[in-house]
Design a protein around this motif. Structure first.
Motif, PDB file in Angstrom:
ATOM      1  N   ARG A 190      23.756  19.082  16.779  1.00 36.41           N
ATOM      2  CA  ARG A 190      23.782  17.888  17.618  1.00 36.41           C
ATOM      3  C   ARG A 190      22.355  17.599  18.095  1.00 36.41           C
ATOM      4  O   ARG A 190      21.603  18.504  18.424  1.00 36.41           O
ATOM      5  N   VAL A 191      21.972  16.329  18.118  1.00 31.54           N
ATOM      6  CA  VAL A 191      20.696  15.913  18.687  1.00 31.54           C
ATOM      7  C   VAL A 191      20.909  15.785  20.184  1.00 31.54           C
ATOM      8  O   VAL A 191      21.754  15.007  20.626  1.00 31.54           O
ATOM      9  N   GLU A 192      20.190  16.567  20.942  1.00 27.64           N
ATOM     10  CA  GLU A 192      20.330  16.519  22.395  1.00 27.64           C
ATOM     11  C   GLU A 192      19.687  15.245  22.927  1.00 27.64           C
ATOM     12  O   GLU A 192      18.551  14.931  22.586  1.00 27.64           O
ATOM     13  N   GLU A 193      20.424  14.521  23.713  1.00 25.91           N
ATOM     14  CA  GLU A 193      19.911  13.302  24.336  1.00 25.91           C
ATOM     15  C   GLU A 193      19.048  13.684  25.523  1.00 25.91           C
ATOM     16  O   GLU A 193      19.445  14.483  26.356  1.00 25.91           O
ATOM     17  N   SER A 194      17.872  13.125  25.583  1.00 28.98           N
ATOM     18  CA  SER A 194      16.958  13.395  26.684  1.00 28.98           C
ATOM     19  C   SER A 194      17.064  12.258  27.690  1.00 28.98           C
ATOM     20  O   SER A 194      16.860  11.104  27.350  1.00 28.98           O
ATOM     21  N   SER A 195      17.369  12.577  28.918  1.00 26.67           N
ATOM     22  CA  SER A 195      17.556  11.544  29.934  1.00 26.67           C
ATOM     23  C   SER A 195      16.250  10.910  30.379  1.00 26.67           C
ATOM     24  O   SER A 195      16.231   9.809  30.881  1.00 26.67           O
ATOM     25  N   ASN A 196      15.110  11.600  30.167  1.00 29.79           N
ATOM     26  CA  ASN A 196      13.844  11.047  30.648  1.00 29.79           C
ATOM     27  C   ASN A 196      13.074  10.307  29.558  1.00 29.79           C
ATOM     28  O   ASN A 196      12.034   9.756  29.819  1.00 29.79           O
ATOM     29  N   VAL A 197      13.580  10.272  28.331  1.00 29.39           N
ATOM     30  CA  VAL A 197      12.920   9.538  27.258  1.00 29.39           C
ATOM     31  C   VAL A 197      13.951   8.599  26.643  1.00 29.39           C
ATOM     32  O   VAL A 197      14.656   8.942  25.721  1.00 29.39           O
ATOM     33  N   LYS A 198      14.027   7.399  27.191  1.00 27.89           N
ATOM     34  CA  LYS A 198      15.053   6.463  26.756  1.00 27.89           C
ATOM     35  C   LYS A 198      14.675   5.740  25.474  1.00 27.89           C
ATOM     36  O   LYS A 198      15.509   5.505  24.635  1.00 27.89           O
ATOM     37  N   SER A 199      13.416   5.377  25.307  1.00 31.03           N
ATOM     38  CA  SER A 199      13.017   4.607  24.138  1.00 31.03           C
ATOM     39  C   SER A 199      12.499   5.485  23.014  1.00 31.03           C
ATOM     40  O   SER A 199      12.085   4.972  21.989  1.00 31.03           O
ATOM     41  N   GLY A 200      12.496   6.796  23.193  1.00 29.96           N
ATOM     42  CA  GLY A 200      11.946   7.671  22.179  1.00 29.96           C
ATOM     43  C   GLY A 200      10.452   7.878  22.348  1.00 29.96           C
ATOM     44  O   GLY A 200       9.844   8.621  21.609  1.00 29.96           O
ATOM     45  N   VAL A 201       9.843   7.200  23.312  1.00 34.43           N
ATOM     46  CA  VAL A 201       8.422   7.329  23.579  1.00 34.43           C
ATOM     47  C   VAL A 201       8.259   7.894  24.989  1.00 34.43           C
ATOM     48  O   VAL A 201       8.760   7.329  25.949  1.00 34.43           O
ATOM     49  N   GLY A 202       7.560   9.017  25.076  1.00 36.57           N
ATOM     50  CA  GLY A 202       7.399   9.685  26.356  1.00 36.57           C
ATOM     51  C   GLY A 202       6.370   9.026  27.255  1.00 36.57           C
ATOM     52  O   GLY A 202       5.515   8.242  26.809  1.00 36.57           O
ATOM     53  N   ALA A 203       6.430   9.341  28.527  1.00 42.31           N
ATOM     54  CA  ALA A 203       5.522   8.780  29.520  1.00 42.31           C
ATOM     55  C   ALA A 203       4.071   9.158  29.228  1.00 42.31           C
ATOM     56  O   ALA A 203       3.151   8.354  29.413  1.00 42.31           O
ATOM     57  N   GLU A 204       3.863  10.391  28.758  1.00 44.59           N
ATOM     58  CA  GLU A 204       2.503  10.844  28.455  1.00 44.59           C
ATOM     59  C   GLU A 204       1.892  10.000  27.338  1.00 44.59           C
ATOM     60  O   GLU A 204       0.732   9.596  27.411  1.00 44.59           O
ATOM     61  N   PHE A 205       2.699   9.703  26.300  1.00 46.25           N
ATOM     62  CA  PHE A 205       2.207   8.866  25.206  1.00 46.25           C
ATOM     63  C   PHE A 205       1.905   7.459  25.699  1.00 46.25           C
ATOM     64  O   PHE A 205       0.883   6.866  25.330  1.00 46.25           O
ATOM     65  N   LYS A 206       2.779   6.896  26.509  1.00 44.65           N
ATOM     66  CA  LYS A 206       2.557   5.547  27.032  1.00 44.65           C
ATOM     67  C   LYS A 206       1.265   5.479  27.832  1.00 44.65           C
ATOM     68  O   LYS A 206       0.498   4.521  27.715  1.00 44.65           O
ATOM     69  N   LYS A 207       1.001   6.506  28.637  1.00 46.95           N
ATOM     70  CA  LYS A 207      -0.240   6.555  29.435  1.00 46.95           C
ATOM     71  C   LYS A 207      -1.449   6.618  28.509  1.00 46.95           C
ATOM     72  O   LYS A 207      -2.434   5.900  28.707  1.00 46.95           O
ATOM     73  N   TRP A 208      -1.375   7.473  27.473  1.00 47.21           N
ATOM     74  CA  TRP A 208      -2.473   7.608  26.518  1.00 47.21           C
ATOM     75  C   TRP A 208      -2.723   6.276  25.806  1.00 47.21           C
ATOM     76  O   TRP A 208      -3.862   5.838  25.675  1.00 47.21           O
ATOM     77  N   LEU A 209      -1.653   5.618  25.351  1.00 44.73           N
ATOM     78  CA  LEU A 209      -1.789   4.350  24.635  1.00 44.73           C
ATOM     79  C   LEU A 209      -2.423   3.284  25.511  1.00 44.73           C
ATOM     80  O   LEU A 209      -3.309   2.545  25.076  1.00 44.73           O
ATOM     81  N   LYS A 210      -1.996   3.210  26.759  1.00 45.59           N
ATOM     82  CA  LYS A 210      -2.568   2.226  27.689  1.00 45.59           C
ATOM     83  C   LYS A 210      -4.070   2.456  27.852  1.00 45.59           C
ATOM     84  O   LYS A 210      -4.860   1.508  27.844  1.00 45.59           O
ATOM     85  N   THR A 211      -4.468   3.715  27.958  1.00 46.21           N
ATOM     86  CA  THR A 211      -5.883   4.058  28.097  1.00 46.21           C
ATOM     87  C   THR A 211      -6.662   3.654  26.854  1.00 46.21           C
ATOM     88  O   THR A 211      -7.729   3.033  26.952  1.00 46.21           O
ATOM     89  N   VAL A 212      -6.152   4.001  25.682  1.00 43.01           N
ATOM     90  CA  VAL A 212      -6.839   3.672  24.430  1.00 43.01           C
ATOM     91  C   VAL A 212      -6.958   2.166  24.268  1.00 43.01           C
ATOM     92  O   VAL A 212      -8.029   1.652  23.924  1.00 43.01           O
ATOM     93  N   LEU A 213      -5.886   1.442  24.522  1.00 40.85           N
ATOM     94  CA  LEU A 213      -5.932  -0.016  24.376  1.00 40.85           C
ATOM     95  C   LEU A 213      -6.932  -0.642  25.340  1.00 40.85           C
ATOM     96  O   LEU A 213      -7.610  -1.609  25.006  1.00 40.85           O
TER      97      LEU A 213
END
Length: 83
Positions: free
Chosen positions: A47-70
């Motif tokens: 079974r693939v465990e559903e993660s409650s803190n990653v709804k879109s499949g993209v984690g908060a750390e990645f989003k922060k990194w992407l915002k910085t790079v952009l």
């Protein structure tokens, strides 16, 4: 329990008995991973465990990194987008 592999469209399918689905809390539409056993003698379905803190499949750390790079590389990215 012995099962038979059958064709469904372009796929090969094995039916999972309902009592095992219930026991593993799975149903139609549940996400699973099918992996070959290390010794090559069979497969494991997990079974693939559903993660409650990653709804879109993209984690908060990645989003922060992407915002910085952009932000930091905006001029370079703008130039590349017009080439």
């Amino acid at each position: 329990m012995e099962q038979t592999i059958f064709k469904a469209g372009n796929s090969n399918v094995v039916a999972i008995p309902s009592h095992l689905l219930i026991k593993q809390n799975l149903k139609a539409g549940s996400r699973v991973v099918v992996a070959e056993m290390a010794d090559g003698t069979g497969f494991v379905i997990k079974r693939v465990e559903e993660s409650s803190n990653v709804k879109s499949g993209v984690g908060a750390e990645f989003k922060k990194w992407l915002k910085t790079v952009l932000s930091e590389d905006k001029e370079i990215l703008d130039e590349l987008s017009v080439r």
